[in-house]
Design a protein around this motif. Sequence first.
Motif, mmCIF file in Angstrom:
data_model
loop_
_atom_site.group_PDB
_atom_site.id
_atom_site.type_symbol
_atom_site.label_atom_id
_atom_site.label_comp_id
_atom_site.label_asym_id
_atom_site.label_seq_id
_atom_site.Cartn_x
_atom_site.Cartn_y
_atom_site.Cartn_z
ATOM 1 N N GLY A 1 0.812 -1.213 0.000
ATOM 2 C CA GLY A 1 0.000 0.000 0.000
ATOM 3 C C GLY A 1 0.840 1.255 0.000
ATOM 4 N N SER A 2 1.919 1.230 0.769
ATOM 5 C CA SER A 2 2.829 2.380 0.786
ATOM 6 C C SER A 2 3.502 2.565 -0.565
ATOM 7 C CB SER A 2 3.879 2.189 1.889
ATOM 8 O OG SER A 2 4.737 3.307 1.956
ATOM 9 N N LEU A 3 3.904 1.471 -1.186
ATOM 10 C CA LEU A 3 4.543 1.569 -2.501
ATOM 11 C C LEU A 3 3.576 2.129 -3.538
ATOM 12 C CD1 LEU A 3 6.849 1.069 -4.460
ATOM 13 C CD2 LEU A 3 6.095 -1.309 -4.644
ATOM 14 N N VAL A 4 2.338 1.677 -3.510
ATOM 15 C CA VAL A 4 1.340 2.207 -4.447
ATOM 16 C C VAL A 4 1.152 3.707 -4.224
ATOM 17 C CG1 VAL A 4 -1.113 2.161 -5.060
ATOM 18 C CG2 VAL A 4 0.143 0.019 -4.738
ATOM 19 N N ALA A 5 1.115 4.115 -2.955
ATOM 20 C CA ALA A 5 0.966 5.536 -2.652
ATOM 21 C C ALA A 5 2.128 6.343 -3.216
ATOM 22 C CB ALA A 5 0.862 5.739 -1.135
ATOM 23 N N TRP A 6 3.342 5.782 -3.119
ATOM 24 C CA TRP A 6 4.509 6.527 -3.614
ATOM 25 C C TRP A 6 4.563 6.569 -5.140
ATOM 26 C CZ3 TRP A 6 7.028 10.266 -1.863
ATOM 27 C CH2 TRP A 6 7.165 10.442 -0.499
ATOM 28 N N VAL A 7 4.101 5.537 -5.787
ATOM 29 C CA VAL A 7 4.030 5.585 -7.253
ATOM 30 C C VAL A 7 3.053 6.669 -7.688
ATOM 31 C CG1 VAL A 7 3.343 4.315 -9.312
ATOM 32 C CG2 VAL A 7 4.747 3.197 -7.569
ATOM 33 N N TRP A 8 1.923 6.751 -6.979
ATOM 34 C CA TRP A 8 0.951 7.795 -7.312
ATOM 35 C C TRP A 8 1.523 9.185 -7.034
ATOM 36 C CZ3 TRP A 8 -1.593 11.605 -4.537
ATOM 37 C CH2 TRP A 8 -2.605 12.263 -5.232
ATOM 38 N N LEU A 9 2.190 9.378 -5.890
ATOM 39 C CA LEU A 9 2.788 10.678 -5.573
ATOM 40 C C LEU A 9 3.862 11.055 -6.589
ATOM 41 C CD1 LEU A 9 3.130 10.405 -1.687
ATOM 42 C CD2 LEU A 9 1.667 11.994 -2.942
ATOM 43 N N LEU A 10 4.611 10.078 -7.027
ATOM 44 C CA LEU A 10 5.678 10.332 -7.992
ATOM 45 C C LEU A 10 5.128 10.847 -9.313
ATOM 46 C CD1 LEU A 10 8.740 10.004 -8.779
ATOM 47 C CD2 LEU A 10 8.116 7.707 -9.559
ATOM 48 N N LEU A 11 4.030 10.263 -9.763
ATOM 49 C CA LEU A 11 3.529 10.550 -11.108
ATOM 50 C C LEU A 11 2.247 11.368 -11.141
ATOM 51 C CD1 LEU A 11 4.090 7.006 -12.660
ATOM 52 C CD2 LEU A 11 5.621 8.994 -12.782
ATOM 53 N N GLY A 12 1.468 11.345 -10.070
ATOM 54 C CA GLY A 12 0.131 11.927 -10.137
ATOM 55 C C GLY A 12 -0.123 13.148 -9.295
ATOM 56 N N GLN A 13 0.873 13.651 -8.589
ATOM 57 C CA GLN A 13 0.682 14.808 -7.709
ATOM 58 C C GLN A 13 1.427 16.021 -8.252
ATOM 59 O OE1 GLN A 13 -1.506 14.961 -5.503
ATOM 60 N NE2 GLN A 13 -1.015 16.654 -4.137
ATOM 61 N N GLY A 14 1.233 16.288 -9.524
ATOM 62 C CA GLY A 14 1.780 17.499 -10.126
ATOM 63 C C GLY A 14 3.291 17.565 -10.163
ATOM 64 N N PHE A 15 3.952 16.403 -10.130
ATOM 65 C CA PHE A 15 5.421 16.397 -10.093
ATOM 66 C C PHE A 15 5.933 17.379 -9.034
ATOM 67 C CE2 PHE A 15 4.375 14.930 -14.388
ATOM 68 C CZ PHE A 15 5.096 13.737 -14.427
ATOM 69 N N PHE A 16 5.305 17.304 -7.848
ATOM 70 C CA PHE A 16 5.607 18.242 -6.767
ATOM 71 C C PHE A 16 7.077 18.229 -6.372
ATOM 72 C CE2 PHE A 16 5.304 14.284 -4.518
ATOM 73 C CZ PHE A 16 6.163 14.413 -3.441
ATOM 74 N N TRP A 17 7.741 17.123 -6.601
ATOM 75 C CA TRP A 17 9.107 16.932 -6.125
ATOM 76 C C TRP A 17 10.137 17.646 -6.989
ATOM 77 C CZ3 TRP A 17 11.395 14.330 -10.144
ATOM 78 C CH2 TRP A 17 10.539 13.606 -10.988
ATOM 79 N N ARG A 18 9.735 18.108 -8.145
ATOM 80 C CA ARG A 18 10.671 18.833 -9.001
ATOM 81 C C ARG A 18 10.817 20.276 -8.513
ATOM 82 N NH1 ARG A 18 9.661 17.559 -15.281
ATOM 83 N NH2 ARG A 18 11.504 18.908 -15.319
ATOM 84 N N THR A 19 11.969 20.855 -8.751
ATOM 85 C CA THR A 19 12.262 22.197 -8.235
ATOM 86 C C THR A 19 12.522 23.185 -9.369
ATOM 87 O OG1 THR A 19 14.610 21.607 -8.020
ATOM 88 C CG2 THR A 19 13.223 21.308 -6.078
ATOM 89 N N ASP A 20 11.879 22.976 -10.499
ATOM 90 C CA ASP A 20 12.142 23.812 -11.666
ATOM 91 C C ASP A 20 11.126 24.927 -11.857
ATOM 92 O OD1 ASP A 20 10.066 22.131 -12.213
ATOM 93 O OD2 ASP A 20 10.784 21.493 -14.183
ATOM 94 N N GLN A 21 10.215 25.111 -10.895
ATOM 95 C CA GLN A 21 9.265 26.213 -11.001
ATOM 96 C C GLN A 21 9.915 27.480 -10.441
ATOM 97 O OE1 GLN A 21 5.778 25.951 -12.405
ATOM 98 N NE2 GLN A 21 7.180 24.450 -13.291
ATOM 99 N N ARG A 22 10.582 28.201 -11.304
ATOM 100 C CA ARG A 22 11.218 29.474 -10.947
ATOM 101 C C ARG A 22 10.504 30.594 -11.690
ATOM 102 N NH1 ARG A 22 16.238 27.589 -8.865
ATOM 103 N NH2 ARG A 22 15.792 25.426 -8.247
ATOM 104 N N LEU A 23 10.907 31.843 -11.475
ATOM 105 C CA LEU A 23 10.227 32.954 -12.136
ATOM 106 C C LEU A 23 10.074 32.680 -13.628
ATOM 107 C CD1 LEU A 23 11.562 36.302 -10.610
ATOM 108 C CD2 LEU A 23 9.252 35.366 -10.478
ATOM 109 N N MET B 1 15.459 14.230 -3.103
ATOM 110 C CA MET B 1 16.785 14.684 -3.503
ATOM 111 C C MET B 1 16.793 16.026 -4.233
ATOM 112 S SD MET B 1 18.770 11.176 -4.569
ATOM 113 C CE MET B 1 19.241 9.979 -3.315
ATOM 114 N N PRO B 2 15.846 16.301 -5.146
ATOM 115 C CA PRO B 2 15.859 17.618 -5.794
ATOM 116 C C PRO B 2 15.745 18.782 -4.806
ATOM 117 C CG PRO B 2 14.508 16.109 -7.048
ATOM 118 C CD PRO B 2 14.842 15.413 -5.767
#
Length: 390
Positions: A10-32, A334-335
Amino acid sequence: MSAVAWIAVGSLVAWVWLLLGQGFFWRTDQRLPSRAAPERWPSVAVVVPARDEAAMLPVSLRSLLAQDYPGAAEVFLVDDCSKDGTGDVARALSVRFGGLPVTVVSPGEPEPGWTGKLWAVRHGIALARAREPEYLLLTDADIAHEPDSLRELVAAAETGGFDLVSQMARLRVASFWERLVVPAFVYFFSQLYPFRWINRNRGRTAAAAGGCVLLRTEAAVRAGVPDSIRQAVIDDVSLARAVRRSGGRIWLGLADRVDSVRPYPCLADLWRMVSRSAYAQLRHNPLVLLGTVLGLALVYLAPPVTLVAGVLGGNAVAAWAGGVAWAVMAGTYMPMLGYYRQSLWLAPLLPFTALLYLLMTVDSAVQHYRGRGAAWKGRTYARPEAAPDQ
């Protein structure tokens, strides 16, 4: 499969969804966003609410005085009943260093129903609007701006047609606890409010970072701020929602040249920062709190626990799923560590940091039900159900 294996999967499924389905929140490329100098630079009023910020102003206010802005700009610092001579320090810095003109006002104690710094912001905006500025820059007294910060913010707003442009200032990461907790704070924020979703036209997600918000004056009038959000504990998110509801376009991203200079040397300092508003984020709902605790446990705590349990108990499914979930979690962190120029070896420690945030959130709820309400700069406010006009 065993219960431990099901939890790990269940945790792994949640992380796959967070990785791909939550707006790529983990990326840090949203700058001005891309921007160009406007043909005419609009006028700007910089509003700085300050309560007991004398120690911060020699860095933060000086950075505002030194803004290299081609148009008309003026600073309005609101001394919110400070006891450390904040207003006097601001006046002295203005006389000593020159630069943008500074007006210092003291509005007195807030009326009932106003939370946090919003009473000071209200007076600053009212004073600034007498000059009829086209934009308001709402920035905190612990935020330092590079000399081109205001120019770049205005250029982004003008080029993109945004009513609100906000940058999340890079928080200080000097002490051990700051390194452990601060990057995760921004990581969790972006998970709740994915920047890509915020920045979409006609998107429903809305948030801002209160330390650096450039707001078109006509959009503020249309949204009725700050009066319409006067009871908000999380005022920056409420501000962005009000602007979006009124039809405004908003943008939020990470800052490159805007920094918070406030130190949080001890865990207790960071604990107070988070617990002040954590339960308000959950709308003071015990069921939402319970769901949040269970969700944090499943997503962040289960991977290392099920990995260890699987290895010790010979449960290959639990060990494999828990290990992969932990690896995905660390990889998404990591990002943000890179953005904060921190060692990537901190990434596997995210479950421990998440446990700290879980405990901070529970503590925030405990303080709420003990009747302490929200606290800000030595002021404590009534619980929402007891607050006027609620």
